[in-house]
Design a protein around this motif. Sequence first.
Motif, PDB file in Angstrom:
ATOM      1  N   MET A 174       0.948  -1.272   0.000  1.00 27.09           N
ATOM      2  CA  MET A 174       0.008  -0.010   0.045  1.00 27.09           C
ATOM      3  C   MET A 174       0.837   1.014   0.048  1.00 27.09           C
ATOM      4  O   MET A 174       1.973   1.203   0.929  1.00 27.09           O
ATOM      5  CB  MET A 174      -0.797   0.030   1.258  1.00 27.09           C
ATOM      6  N   SER A 175       0.712   2.170  -0.994  1.00 27.45           N
ATOM      7  CA  SER A 175       1.460   3.520  -0.961  1.00 27.45           C
ATOM      8  C   SER A 175       0.832   4.499  -0.020  1.00 27.45           C
ATOM      9  O   SER A 175      -0.327   4.483   0.335  1.00 27.45           O
ATOM     10  CB  SER A 175       1.519   3.894  -2.360  1.00 27.45           C
ATOM     11  N   THR A 176       1.689   5.390   0.318  1.00 28.15           N
ATOM     12  CA  THR A 176       1.677   6.406   1.255  1.00 28.15           C
ATOM     13  C   THR A 176       0.823   7.696   0.606  1.00 28.15           C
ATOM     14  O   THR A 176       1.417   7.951  -0.542  1.00 28.15           O
ATOM     15  CB  THR A 176       2.860   6.968   1.985  1.00 28.15           C
ATOM     16  N   SER A 177      -0.148   7.923   1.009  1.00 29.27           N
ATOM     17  CA  SER A 177      -0.835   8.984   0.446  1.00 29.27           C
ATOM     18  C   SER A 177      -0.569  10.326   0.955  1.00 29.27           C
ATOM     19  O   SER A 177      -0.544  10.556   2.194  1.00 29.27           O
ATOM     20  CB  SER A 177      -2.398   8.850   0.345  1.00 29.27           C
ATOM     21  N   LEU A 178      -0.381  11.410   0.308  1.00 27.71           N
ATOM     22  CA  LEU A 178       0.134  12.768   0.803  1.00 27.71           C
ATOM     23  C   LEU A 178      -1.019  13.720   0.481  1.00 27.71           C
ATOM     24  O   LEU A 178      -0.848  15.042   0.522  1.00 27.71           O
ATOM     25  CB  LEU A 178       1.401  13.234   0.284  1.00 27.71           C
ATOM     26  N   LYS A 179      -2.308  13.025   0.160  1.00 22.00           N
ATOM     27  CA  LYS A 179      -3.516  13.995  -0.011  1.00 22.00           C
ATOM     28  C   LYS A 179      -3.702  15.044   0.968  1.00 22.00           C
ATOM     29  O   LYS A 179      -3.608  14.586   2.111  1.00 22.00           O
ATOM     30  CB  LYS A 179      -4.545  13.241  -0.420  1.00 22.00           C
ATOM     31  N   GLY A 180      -3.935  16.348   0.686  1.00 19.73           N
ATOM     32  CA  GLY A 180      -3.958  17.283   1.557  1.00 19.73           C
ATOM     33  C   GLY A 180      -2.775  17.831   2.416  1.00 19.73           C
ATOM     34  O   GLY A 180      -2.860  18.919   3.082  1.00 19.73           O
ATOM     35  N   LYS A 181      -1.653  17.249   1.757  1.00 23.30           N
ATOM     36  CA  LYS A 181      -0.562  17.956   2.210  1.00 23.30           C
ATOM     37  C   LYS A 181       0.128  18.929   1.400  1.00 23.30           C
ATOM     38  O   LYS A 181       0.080  18.898   0.029  1.00 23.30           O
ATOM     39  CB  LYS A 181       0.832  16.640   2.359  1.00 23.30           C
ATOM     40  N   LYS A 182       0.579  20.079   1.851  1.00 20.98           N
ATOM     41  CA  LYS A 182       1.126  21.177   1.124  1.00 20.98           C
ATOM     42  C   LYS A 182       2.539  21.258   1.340  1.00 20.98           C
ATOM     43  O   LYS A 182       3.301  21.458   2.576  1.00 20.98           O
ATOM     44  CB  LYS A 182       0.297  22.407   1.691  1.00 20.98           C
ATOM     45  N   ILE A 183       3.586  21.119   0.151  1.00 18.52           N
ATOM     46  CA  ILE A 183       4.790  20.999   0.337  1.00 18.52           C
ATOM     47  C   ILE A 183       5.613  22.271  -0.467  1.00 18.52           C
ATOM     48  O   ILE A 183       5.236  22.387  -1.572  1.00 18.52           O
ATOM     49  CB  ILE A 183       5.320  19.843   0.066  1.00 18.52           C
ATOM     50  N   ALA A 184       6.545  22.932   0.322  1.00 15.37           N
ATOM     51  CA  ALA A 184       7.262  24.053  -0.292  1.00 15.37           C
ATOM     52  C   ALA A 184       8.564  23.450  -0.897  1.00 15.37           C
ATOM     53  O   ALA A 184       9.368  22.696  -0.148  1.00 15.37           O
ATOM     54  CB  ALA A 184       7.577  25.303   0.505  1.00 15.37           C
ATOM     55  N   PHE A 185       8.900  23.749  -1.972  1.00 18.10           N
ATOM     56  CA  PHE A 185       9.995  23.574  -2.697  1.00 18.10           C
ATOM     57  C   PHE A 185      10.918  24.920  -2.562  1.00 18.10           C
ATOM     58  O   PHE A 185      10.055  25.846  -3.207  1.00 18.10           O
ATOM     59  CB  PHE A 185      10.104  23.007  -4.098  1.00 18.10           C
ATOM     60  N   LEU A 186      12.027  25.147  -2.338  1.00 16.47           N
ATOM     61  CA  LEU A 186      12.761  26.617  -2.270  1.00 16.47           C
ATOM     62  C   LEU A 186      13.898  26.321  -3.056  1.00 16.47           C
ATOM     63  O   LEU A 186      14.757  25.403  -2.997  1.00 16.47           O
ATOM     64  CB  LEU A 186      13.448  26.913  -0.868  1.00 16.47           C
ATOM     65  N   ALA A 187      13.889  27.253  -4.105  1.00 18.01           N
ATOM     66  CA  ALA A 187      15.056  26.945  -5.214  1.00 18.01           C
ATOM     67  C   ALA A 187      15.261  28.351  -5.960  1.00 18.01           C
ATOM     68  O   ALA A 187      14.306  29.199  -5.787  1.00 18.01           O
ATOM     69  CB  ALA A 187      14.830  25.901  -6.139  1.00 18.01           C
ATOM     70  N   THR A 188      16.282  28.572  -6.341  1.00 15.59           N
ATOM     71  CA  THR A 188      16.662  29.637  -7.328  1.00 15.59           C
ATOM     72  C   THR A 188      17.377  29.308  -8.620  1.00 15.59           C
ATOM     73  O   THR A 188      17.561  28.089  -8.733  1.00 15.59           O
ATOM     74  CB  THR A 188      17.009  30.851  -6.642  1.00 15.59           C
ATOM     75  N   ASP A 189      17.823  30.309  -9.370  1.00 15.12           N
ATOM     76  CA  ASP A 189      18.604  29.728 -10.582  1.00 15.12           C
ATOM     77  C   ASP A 189      19.803  28.910 -10.231  1.00 15.12           C
ATOM     78  O   ASP A 189      20.544  29.282  -9.010  1.00 15.12           O
ATOM     79  CB  ASP A 189      19.256  31.301 -11.144  1.00 15.12           C
ATOM     80  N   GLY A 190      20.320  27.887 -11.039  1.00 11.37           N
ATOM     81  CA  GLY A 190      21.112  26.979 -10.706  1.00 11.37           C
ATOM     82  C   GLY A 190      20.865  25.870 -10.040  1.00 11.37           C
ATOM     83  O   GLY A 190      21.680  25.054  -9.701  1.00 11.37           O
ATOM     84  N   VAL A 191      19.460  25.737  -9.783  1.00 11.49           N
ATOM     85  CA  VAL A 191      19.234  24.319  -9.209  1.00 11.49           C
ATOM     86  C   VAL A 191      19.511  23.372 -10.143  1.00 11.49           C
ATOM     87  O   VAL A 191      19.374  23.294 -11.228  1.00 11.49           O
ATOM     88  CB  VAL A 191      17.672  24.549  -8.764  1.00 11.49           C
ATOM     89  N   GLU A 192      19.907  22.261  -9.205  1.00  6.52           N
ATOM     90  CA  GLU A 192      20.274  20.916 -10.145  1.00  6.52           C
ATOM     91  C   GLU A 192      18.858  20.541 -10.596  1.00  6.52           C
ATOM     92  O   GLU A 192      17.968  19.911  -9.534  1.00  6.52           O
ATOM     93  CB  GLU A 192      20.848  20.093  -9.083  1.00  6.52           C
ATOM     94  N   GLN A 193      18.401  20.505 -12.013  1.00 11.51           N
ATOM     95  CA  GLN A 193      17.057  20.355 -12.157  1.00 11.51           C
ATOM     96  C   GLN A 193      16.401  18.991 -11.760  1.00 11.51           C
ATOM     97  O   GLN A 193      15.335  19.065 -11.268  1.00 11.51           O
ATOM     98  CB  GLN A 193      17.032  20.304 -13.674  1.00 11.51           C
ATOM     99  N   VAL A 194      17.138  17.835 -11.722  1.00 13.01           N
ATOM    100  CA  VAL A 194      16.659  16.556 -11.451  1.00 13.01           C
ATOM    101  C   VAL A 194      16.380  16.559  -9.878  1.00 13.01           C
ATOM    102  O   VAL A 194      15.507  15.788  -9.621  1.00 13.01           O
ATOM    103  CB  VAL A 194      17.660  15.447 -11.849  1.00 13.01           C
ATOM    104  N   GLU A 195      17.060  17.260  -9.252  1.00 14.00           N
ATOM    105  CA  GLU A 195      16.915  17.455  -7.768  1.00 14.00           C
ATOM    106  C   GLU A 195      15.382  18.216  -7.578  1.00 14.00           C
ATOM    107  O   GLU A 195      15.169  17.898  -6.313  1.00 14.00           O
ATOM    108  CB  GLU A 195      18.166  17.904  -6.953  1.00 14.00           C
TER     109      GLU A 195
END
Length: 179
Positions: free
Chosen positions: A1-22
């Motif tokens: 059974m996979s874990t659900s993150l429904k209803g969870k809000k997640i911030a990603f913080l980045a700027t120019d030069g971010v390693e795209q795949v990360e």
Amino acid sequence: MSTSLKGKKIAFLATDGVEQVELTDPREALEKAGADIELLSIREGRIDGYHHLDKGGSFQVDKLVGDAESSDYDALVLPGGVANPDALRQDHAAVAFVRDFVEAGKPVAAICHAAWLLVEANVVRGRNLTSFPSVKTDIVNAGGHWVDEQVCHDAPLITSRNPGDLEAFSGKIIEVVGR
């Protein structure tokens, strides 16, 4: 059974030069698990991703980090690259945002050079974490204990070394945020 993150809000913080795949791999994994993602940055518009030193795609910023409140999110993801965390660690609002998450005990996931932000936010003392090997000395000098592991979880921090660890990194974020 996979874990659900429904209803969870997640911030990603980045700027120019971010390693795209990360940025893209964890984002896709978290969205697939049901999370709502917002990309925060230190400037409006679009930020440029990179594949190591080669320019990649660009990504629309949803909100300035200075206008965001950590209380609005369930977790924070910090993608690496070299230029990205180096620029972010010089921005007071970005550093304060990271510190607020850690002080609140909310999950903060950093990969590769993004551990520089954790060092700058003064939140590594006494904690175990990993990073790209060149960041090891900075972590140790800031009072952290560096480990060479695919993924390290020392609550609230989740850290990984490099793009080769992305599957384990994303999986640990989903596990921790989904609890």
